[in-house]
Design an enzyme around this catalytic site. Structure first.
Site, PDB file in Angstrom:
ATOM      1  N   LYS A  28      -0.960  19.328   8.511  1.00 42.85           N
ATOM      2  CA  LYS A  28      -0.328  20.883   8.454  1.00 42.85           C
ATOM      3  C   LYS A  28       1.056  20.646   7.453  1.00 42.85           C
ATOM      4  O   LYS A  28       1.130  21.496   6.486  1.00 42.85           O
ATOM      5  CB  LYS A  28       0.340  21.311   9.923  1.00 42.85           C
ATOM      6  CG  LYS A  28       1.353  22.512   9.884  1.00 42.85           C
ATOM      7  CD  LYS A  28       1.290  23.347  11.163  1.00 42.85           C
ATOM      8  CE  LYS A  28       2.309  22.395  12.106  1.00 42.85           C
ATOM      9  NZ  LYS A  28       3.553  22.884  11.803  1.00 42.85           N
ATOM     10  N   ARG A  33       2.752  21.926   1.791  1.00 45.23           N
ATOM     11  CA  ARG A  33       3.345  21.544   0.643  1.00 45.23           C
ATOM     12  C   ARG A  33       2.197  21.793  -0.653  1.00 45.23           C
ATOM     13  O   ARG A  33       2.575  22.022  -1.776  1.00 45.23           O
ATOM     14  CB  ARG A  33       3.477  19.792   0.794  1.00 45.23           C
ATOM     15  CG  ARG A  33       5.093  19.698   1.531  1.00 45.23           C
ATOM     16  CD  ARG A  33       5.006  18.334   2.039  1.00 45.23           C
ATOM     17  NE  ARG A  33       6.373  18.174   2.820  1.00 45.23           N
ATOM     18  CZ  ARG A  33       6.427  18.564   4.086  1.00 45.23           C
ATOM     19  NH1 ARG A  33       5.698  19.305   4.749  1.00 45.23           N
ATOM     20  NH2 ARG A  33       7.779  18.234   4.490  1.00 45.23           N
ATOM     21  N   GLY A 101       8.880  26.983  11.214  1.00 46.38           N
ATOM     22  CA  GLY A 101      10.170  26.353  10.512  1.00 46.38           C
ATOM     23  C   GLY A 101       9.702  25.756   9.417  1.00 46.38           C
ATOM     24  O   GLY A 101      10.581  26.040   8.125  1.00 46.38           O
ATOM     25  N   GLN A 176      12.230  18.693   6.946  1.00 48.65           N
ATOM     26  CA  GLN A 176      12.575  20.126   6.222  1.00 48.65           C
ATOM     27  C   GLN A 176      13.519  20.398   5.317  1.00 48.65           C
ATOM     28  O   GLN A 176      13.604  21.050   4.450  1.00 48.65           O
ATOM     29  CB  GLN A 176      12.204  20.955   7.492  1.00 48.65           C
ATOM     30  CG  GLN A 176      11.069  21.179   8.271  1.00 48.65           C
ATOM     31  CD  GLN A 176      10.779  21.993   9.368  1.00 48.65           C
ATOM     32  OE1 GLN A 176      11.963  22.682   9.623  1.00 48.65           O
ATOM     33  NE2 GLN A 176       9.718  21.832  10.012  1.00 48.65           N
ATOM     34  N   ASP A 327       7.029  14.963  16.664  1.00 47.25           N
ATOM     35  CA  ASP A 327       5.934  16.264  17.221  1.00 47.25           C
ATOM     36  C   ASP A 327       5.213  15.842  18.414  1.00 47.25           C
ATOM     37  O   ASP A 327       4.558  16.903  19.237  1.00 47.25           O
ATOM     38  CB  ASP A 327       5.224  16.839  16.259  1.00 47.25           C
ATOM     39  CG  ASP A 327       6.086  17.640  15.154  1.00 47.25           C
ATOM     40  OD1 ASP A 327       7.189  18.058  15.558  1.00 47.25           O
ATOM     41  OD2 ASP A 327       5.529  18.007  14.063  1.00 47.25           O
ATOM     42  N   LYS A 354      13.011  22.847  18.281  1.00 48.06           N
ATOM     43  CA  LYS A 354      11.580  23.064  17.789  1.00 48.06           C
ATOM     44  C   LYS A 354      10.979  24.451  18.033  1.00 48.06           C
ATOM     45  O   LYS A 354      11.855  25.406  18.431  1.00 48.06           O
ATOM     46  CB  LYS A 354      10.714  21.930  18.132  1.00 48.06           C
ATOM     47  CG  LYS A 354      11.068  20.389  17.764  1.00 48.06           C
ATOM     48  CD  LYS A 354      10.745  20.356  16.333  1.00 48.06           C
ATOM     49  CE  LYS A 354      11.301  18.932  15.823  1.00 48.06           C
ATOM     50  NZ  LYS A 354      11.397  18.650  14.418  1.00 48.06           N
TER      51      LYS A 354
END
Ligand code: S3P
Length: 450
Positions: A28, A33, A101, A176, A327, A354
């Protein structure tokens, strides 16, 4: 309710051994990106193995709104015809980043130093998450942000004209935030330095180097220092996206706790900034091996083989490993419930912000299924039931969080009675083939009327 439709209640019944090959989708982080960096260069970027999850598709739609051409080809490859650094056009409408996010924070960075204005929104989960962590450093470039109280979406970003490079130490371990600053720095004059005290996933740095940016990373006493020269001419790339270790975690962990299982999960990216879960599982005594280790597209990759592991023991997970498995704590807590002894997870305050408050979501659901959990602001401890087994039987709230939804469904595969969730809809954000893939291994998932 899912973000974009009616709720899909689902239950997971105890099943026989899981076996076979689990081909999980593309990473992901790298998929987001690929779209964003592709949009920031002139010419065609070609992407193979892109994750076609809702989060990434929302980012692709956003790149179109900023002027890039994003196309899916019949063979499943994608191409992006970008507009170049500083070339983003002003979108004609609000940008909806759905549940993501990563999408919204990276895109805010990518547009921040172009003199355009854009308004961002998302679903109820995303609109509750903090954006100040991104807009604070962007303000150093001269960017203005107007959002709701608490720095929340919907939010309008007014891009800074003629920005210059900045120096910024990231105050929370967040890839992020780091990536938003680096993407903003692309269209700023001169040098930008980003310092992170704890290493977080480094896909942005690796991919920027691949796209031809002048970027260097030094490890110093202060942490990782990333130096980027502004206003490069990025070169379009052919990208092969490795399969996502965060998605691989689900079939791997299911195989470890369902008696008799033996599952192969091929082609998984094992970038050290992402692979903390697998190290932790091996320390707990999991029968998890890496086969056929190799490099693909600049990332280390291996085939993972996971077999039922009845003798796993709880451990204290080193807090300094948190960023490399951030995660994966929800699914680790499920494995911990089947291990013997206590699994301590500390230094994980980030889990509270999250897609949901993941400590609270998992603690409540595990307790409802007969597992003891203690928690504090930045820690939690699961007391494993070992040979006593996990009773199960409860319905858990997914809270618009794909990883919470999948974790409880995996719990149900090895518990004594079925475990249900109120909504499997969010799973489509990151792992749209989860239901079919797990069913193919022997899991018993059912959509229920509830
Ligand atoms: C991501 C960074 C992490 C992670 C998220 C993906 C990324 O978030 O939880 O799923 O692709 O940069 P934080 O930066 O908030 O830690």
């Amino acid at each position: 309710m899912s973000g974009h439709g009616a709720a899909i209640p689902m239950s997971s019944r105890p099943c026989g051994p899981l076996s076979g090959t689990a081909e999980v989708p593309g990473d992901k982080s790298i998929s987001h990106r690929s779209f964003i960096l592709g949009a920031l260069c002139v010419g065609e970027t070609r992407i193979t193995g892109l994750l076609e999850g809702q989060d990434v598709l929302d980012t692709g739609r956003a790149m179109r709104a900023f002027g890039a051409e994003v196309t899916r080809h019949d063979n499943g490859e994608w191409s992006v015809h970008g507009v170049g650094v500083g070339g983003f056009a002003e979108p004609g409408n609000v940008i909806d980043c759905g549940n993501s996010g990563t999408g919204v924070r990276l895109i805010m960075g990518a547009m921040a130093t172009t003199p355009i204005t854009a308004t961002f929104t998302g679903d109820a989960s995303l609109n509750g998450r903090p954006m100040g962590r991104v807009t604070d450093p962007l303000a150093l470039f001269g960017v203005q942000a107007h959002g709701r109280s608490g720095g929340r979406l919907p939010m309008t970003i007014v891009g800074a004209p003629e920005a210059s490079g900045v120096e910024y130490t990231v105050p929370v371990p967040s890839a992020q935030v780091k990536s938003a600053v680096l993407l903003a720095a692309l269209n700023a004059r001169g040098e930008t330095r980003v310092i992170e005290r704890e290493a977080t996933r480094d896909h942005t740095e690796r991919m920027l180097a691949g796209f031809g940016a002048d970027i260097s990373v030094d490890t110093t006493e202060a942490g990782r220092v990333i130096t980027l020269q502004g206003q490069p001419e990025l070169r379009p790339q052919a990208i092969t996206v490795p399969r996502d270790p965060s998605s691989a975690a689900f079939p791997v962990c299911a195989a470890l706790i369902v008696p008799g299982s033996d599952v192969l999960v091929p082609g998984i990216g094992l970038n050290p900034t992402r692979a903390g879960l697998f190290t932790t599982l091996r320390e707990m005594g999991a029968d998890l091996t890496y086969e056929n280790e190799r490099e693909e597209g600049g990332e280390p990759v291996a085939d993972l083989r996971a077999r039922f592991s009845p003798d796993m023991k709880g451990i204290a997970v080193p807090p300094e490993r948190a960023a490399s498995m951030i995660d994966e704590y929800p699914i680790l807590s499920v494995v911990a419930a089947f291990a013997e002894g206590r699994t301590e997870m500390r230094g994980v305050k980030e889990l509270r912000v999250k897609e949901s408050d993941r400590i609270d979501a998992m603690a409540q659901g595990l307790r409802a299924n007969g597992v003891e959990v203690e928690e504090g602001e930045d820690w939690w401890i699961v007391t494993g039931r070992g040979p006593d087994g996990v009773p199960g039987g409860a319905t858990c709230a997914a809270r618009l969080d794909h990883r919470i939804a999948m974790s409880f469904l995996i719990l149900g595969m090895a518990a004594e009675t079925a475990v249900s969730i109120d909504d499997a809809g969010p799973i489509a954000t990151s792992f749209p083939i989860f239901e079919g893939l797990m069913g193919g291994l022997g899991a018993k998932l059912e959509r229920s009327a509830d």
